[in-house]
Motif scaffolding. Sequence first.
Motif, PDB file in Angstrom:
ATOM      1  N   THR A  49     -34.971  25.865 -52.520  1.00  0.00           N
ATOM      2  CA  THR A  49     -34.407  24.537 -52.293  1.00  0.00           C
ATOM      3  C   THR A  49     -34.465  23.719 -53.581  1.00  0.00           C
ATOM      4  O   THR A  49     -35.279  23.987 -54.464  1.00  0.00           O
ATOM      5  N   PHE A  50     -33.594  22.734 -53.654  1.00  0.00           N
ATOM      6  CA  PHE A  50     -33.507  21.850 -54.810  1.00  0.00           C
ATOM      7  C   PHE A  50     -33.404  20.414 -54.312  1.00  0.00           C
ATOM      8  O   PHE A  50     -32.870  20.166 -53.244  1.00  0.00           O
ATOM      9  N   ASP A  51     -33.892  19.455 -55.102  1.00  0.00           N
ATOM     10  CA  ASP A  51     -33.810  18.070 -54.673  1.00  0.00           C
ATOM     11  C   ASP A  51     -33.007  17.176 -55.611  1.00  0.00           C
ATOM     12  O   ASP A  51     -32.862  15.985 -55.362  1.00  0.00           O
ATOM     13  N   THR A  52     -32.454  17.749 -56.682  1.00  0.00           N
ATOM     14  CA  THR A  52     -31.664  16.933 -57.592  1.00  0.00           C
ATOM     15  C   THR A  52     -30.727  17.799 -58.426  1.00  0.00           C
ATOM     16  O   THR A  52     -30.879  19.014 -58.498  1.00  0.00           O
ATOM     17  N   LEU A  53     -29.756  17.155 -59.040  1.00  0.00           N
ATOM     18  CA  LEU A  53     -28.879  17.802 -60.011  1.00  0.00           C
ATOM     19  C   LEU A  53     -29.121  17.140 -61.359  1.00  0.00           C
ATOM     20  O   LEU A  53     -29.148  15.917 -61.451  1.00  0.00           O
ATOM     21  N   MET A  54     -29.316  17.957 -62.389  1.00  0.00           N
ATOM     22  CA  MET A  54     -29.592  17.417 -63.719  1.00  0.00           C
ATOM     23  C   MET A  54     -28.811  18.207 -64.760  1.00  0.00           C
ATOM     24  O   MET A  54     -28.613  19.406 -64.603  1.00  0.00           O
ATOM     25  N   PRO A  55     -28.373  17.543 -65.843  1.00  0.00           N
ATOM     26  CA  PRO A  55     -27.704  18.291 -66.906  1.00  0.00           C
ATOM     27  C   PRO A  55     -28.722  19.090 -67.720  1.00  0.00           C
ATOM     28  O   PRO A  55     -29.825  18.613 -67.983  1.00  0.00           O
ATOM     29  N   ASN A  56     -28.346  20.310 -68.123  1.00  0.00           N
ATOM     30  CA  ASN A  56     -29.215  21.083 -68.996  1.00  0.00           C
ATOM     31  C   ASN A  56     -28.955  20.674 -70.451  1.00  0.00           C
ATOM     32  O   ASN A  56     -28.204  19.726 -70.707  1.00  0.00           O
ATOM     33  N   LYS A  57     -29.540  21.383 -71.411  1.00  0.00           N
ATOM     34  CA  LYS A  57     -29.394  20.999 -72.820  1.00  0.00           C
ATOM     35  C   LYS A  57     -27.958  21.090 -73.317  1.00  0.00           C
ATOM     36  O   LYS A  57     -27.583  20.431 -74.276  1.00  0.00           O
ATOM     37  N   ASP A  58     -27.122  21.893 -72.627  1.00  0.00           N
ATOM     38  CA  ASP A  58     -25.704  22.014 -72.999  1.00  0.00           C
ATOM     39  C   ASP A  58     -24.820  21.033 -72.241  1.00  0.00           C
ATOM     40  O   ASP A  58     -23.607  21.031 -72.424  1.00  0.00           O
ATOM     41  N   GLY A  59     -25.413  20.227 -71.380  1.00  0.00           N
ATOM     42  CA  GLY A  59     -24.660  19.241 -70.615  1.00  0.00           C
ATOM     43  C   GLY A  59     -24.096  19.755 -69.312  1.00  0.00           C
ATOM     44  O   GLY A  59     -23.385  19.039 -68.620  1.00  0.00           O
ATOM     45  N   VAL A  60     -24.389  21.008 -68.958  1.00  0.00           N
ATOM     46  CA  VAL A  60     -23.908  21.589 -67.715  1.00  0.00           C
ATOM     47  C   VAL A  60     -24.853  21.165 -66.582  1.00  0.00           C
ATOM     48  O   VAL A  60     -26.071  21.236 -66.713  1.00  0.00           O
ATOM     49  N   ILE A  61     -24.273  20.702 -65.482  1.00  0.00           N
ATOM     50  CA  ILE A  61     -25.068  20.257 -64.338  1.00  0.00           C
ATOM     51  C   ILE A  61     -25.697  21.463 -63.652  1.00  0.00           C
ATOM     52  O   ILE A  61     -25.013  22.434 -63.333  1.00  0.00           O
ATOM     53  N   GLU A  62     -27.011  21.388 -63.406  1.00  0.00           N
ATOM     54  CA  GLU A  62     -27.744  22.459 -62.735  1.00  0.00           C
ATOM     55  C   GLU A  62     -28.600  21.880 -61.620  1.00  0.00           C
ATOM     56  O   GLU A  62     -29.047  20.749 -61.705  1.00  0.00           O
ATOM     57  N   LYS A  63     -28.831  22.699 -60.599  1.00  0.00           N
ATOM     58  CA  LYS A  63     -29.751  22.317 -59.529  1.00  0.00           C
ATOM     59  C   LYS A  63     -31.166  22.407 -60.076  1.00  0.00           C
ATOM     60  O   LYS A  63     -31.490  23.318 -60.833  1.00  0.00           O
ATOM     61  N   SER A  64     -32.022  21.458 -59.682  1.00  0.00           N
ATOM     62  CA  SER A  64     -33.423  21.524 -60.097  1.00  0.00           C
ATOM     63  C   SER A  64     -34.280  20.707 -59.148  1.00  0.00           C
ATOM     64  O   SER A  64     -33.773  20.082 -58.216  1.00  0.00           O
ATOM     65  N   ASN A  65     -35.566  20.728 -59.390  1.00  0.00           N
ATOM     66  CA  ASN A  65     -36.519  19.932 -58.634  1.00  0.00           C
ATOM     67  C   ASN A  65     -37.175  18.935 -59.574  1.00  0.00           C
ATOM     68  O   ASN A  65     -37.503  19.259 -60.712  1.00  0.00           O
ATOM     69  N   ARG A  66     -37.358  17.715 -59.105  1.00  0.00           N
ATOM     70  CA  ARG A  66     -37.974  16.681 -59.936  1.00  0.00           C
ATOM     71  C   ARG A  66     -39.374  17.068 -60.373  1.00  0.00           C
ATOM     72  O   ARG A  66     -39.827  16.681 -61.437  1.00  0.00           O
ATOM     73  N   SER A  67     -40.060  17.848 -59.550  1.00  0.00           N
ATOM     74  CA  SER A  67     -41.419  18.270 -59.883  1.00  0.00           C
ATOM     75  C   SER A  67     -41.439  19.336 -60.970  1.00  0.00           C
ATOM     76  O   SER A  67     -42.474  19.593 -61.571  1.00  0.00           O
ATOM     77  N   GLY A  68     -40.288  19.987 -61.209  1.00  0.00           N
ATOM     78  CA  GLY A  68     -40.223  21.066 -62.185  1.00  0.00           C
ATOM     79  C   GLY A  68     -40.691  22.401 -61.633  1.00  0.00           C
ATOM     80  O   GLY A  68     -40.664  23.408 -62.326  1.00  0.00           O
ATOM     81  N   LYS A  69     -41.119  22.427 -60.364  1.00  0.00           N
ATOM     82  CA  LYS A  69     -41.616  23.651 -59.742  1.00  0.00           C
ATOM     83  C   LYS A  69     -40.566  24.210 -58.796  1.00  0.00           C
ATOM     84  O   LYS A  69     -39.782  23.468 -58.213  1.00  0.00           O
ATOM     85  N   ASP A  70     -40.569  25.533 -58.641  1.00  0.00           N
ATOM     86  CA  ASP A  70     -39.691  26.169 -57.663  1.00  0.00           C
ATOM     87  C   ASP A  70     -40.185  25.839 -56.262  1.00  0.00           C
ATOM     88  O   ASP A  70     -41.383  25.783 -56.005  1.00  0.00           O
ATOM     89  N   SER A  71     -39.249  25.598 -55.352  1.00  0.00           N
ATOM     90  CA  SER A  71     -39.584  25.255 -53.977  1.00  0.00           C
ATOM     91  C   SER A  71     -38.795  26.166 -53.042  1.00  0.00           C
ATOM     92  O   SER A  71     -37.597  26.389 -53.252  1.00  0.00           O
ATOM     93  N   PHE A  72     -39.464  26.689 -52.024  1.00  0.00           N
ATOM     94  CA  PHE A  72     -38.834  27.616 -51.092  1.00  0.00           C
ATOM     95  C   PHE A  72     -39.143  27.211 -49.660  1.00  0.00           C
ATOM     96  O   PHE A  72     -40.187  26.625 -49.385  1.00  0.00           O
ATOM     97  N   VAL A  73     -38.222  27.501 -48.754  1.00  0.00           N
ATOM     98  CA  VAL A  73     -38.436  27.306 -47.326  1.00  0.00           C
ATOM     99  C   VAL A  73     -38.063  28.602 -46.612  1.00  0.00           C
ATOM    100  O   VAL A  73     -37.272  29.392 -47.110  1.00  0.00           O
ATOM    101  N   THR A  74     -38.644  28.786 -45.442  1.00  0.00           N
ATOM    102  CA  THR A  74     -38.310  29.941 -44.618  1.00  0.00           C
ATOM    103  C   THR A  74     -37.203  29.538 -43.662  1.00  0.00           C
ATOM    104  O   THR A  74     -37.323  28.554 -42.950  1.00  0.00           O
ATOM    105  N   GLY A  75     -36.124  30.287 -43.667  1.00  0.00           N
ATOM    106  CA  GLY A  75     -35.033  30.054 -42.732  1.00  0.00           C
ATOM    107  C   GLY A  75     -33.767  29.567 -43.394  1.00  0.00           C
ATOM    108  O   GLY A  75     -33.720  28.475 -43.921  1.00  0.00           O
ATOM    109  N   ARG A  76     -32.752  30.402 -43.370  1.00  0.00           N
ATOM    110  CA  ARG A  76     -31.439  30.021 -43.888  1.00  0.00           C
ATOM    111  C   ARG A  76     -30.494  29.673 -42.740  1.00  0.00           C
ATOM    112  O   ARG A  76     -29.689  28.767 -42.834  1.00  0.00           O
ATOM    113  N   TYR A  77     -30.582  30.415 -41.651  1.00  0.00           N
ATOM    114  CA  TYR A  77     -29.656  30.243 -40.535  1.00  0.00           C
ATOM    115  C   TYR A  77     -30.420  29.916 -39.255  1.00  0.00           C
ATOM    116  O   TYR A  77     -31.512  30.421 -39.020  1.00  0.00           O
TER     117      TYR A  77
END
Length: 95
Positions: A24-52
Amino acid sequence: LLSRSEEENICELFCEMDTEIVQTFDTLMPNKDGVIEKSNRSGKDSFVTGRYFVIKRPVPFDLASNSALKQMIKDMTLAINKYYAFGSCFSDDAT
């Protein structure tokens, strides 16, 4: 035939999320090249169980009740869709 006051238990239906692990991601941020990427404000990977969301029943069950089960699952699916679309499973397009 059953009267309206009588009930018959056909089988249990289970409503739950599947077991797939999803990042899961909680924000969109530009990377060093200016391309928008999904990320988390905490800087840590976040996962949840259950897609469907899954509606399932145990097997075996009485084949004579197949049409009733199909209708129950259809009604449950419509109620879930109404809840997410309108905020209530009792709402519809007309309200």
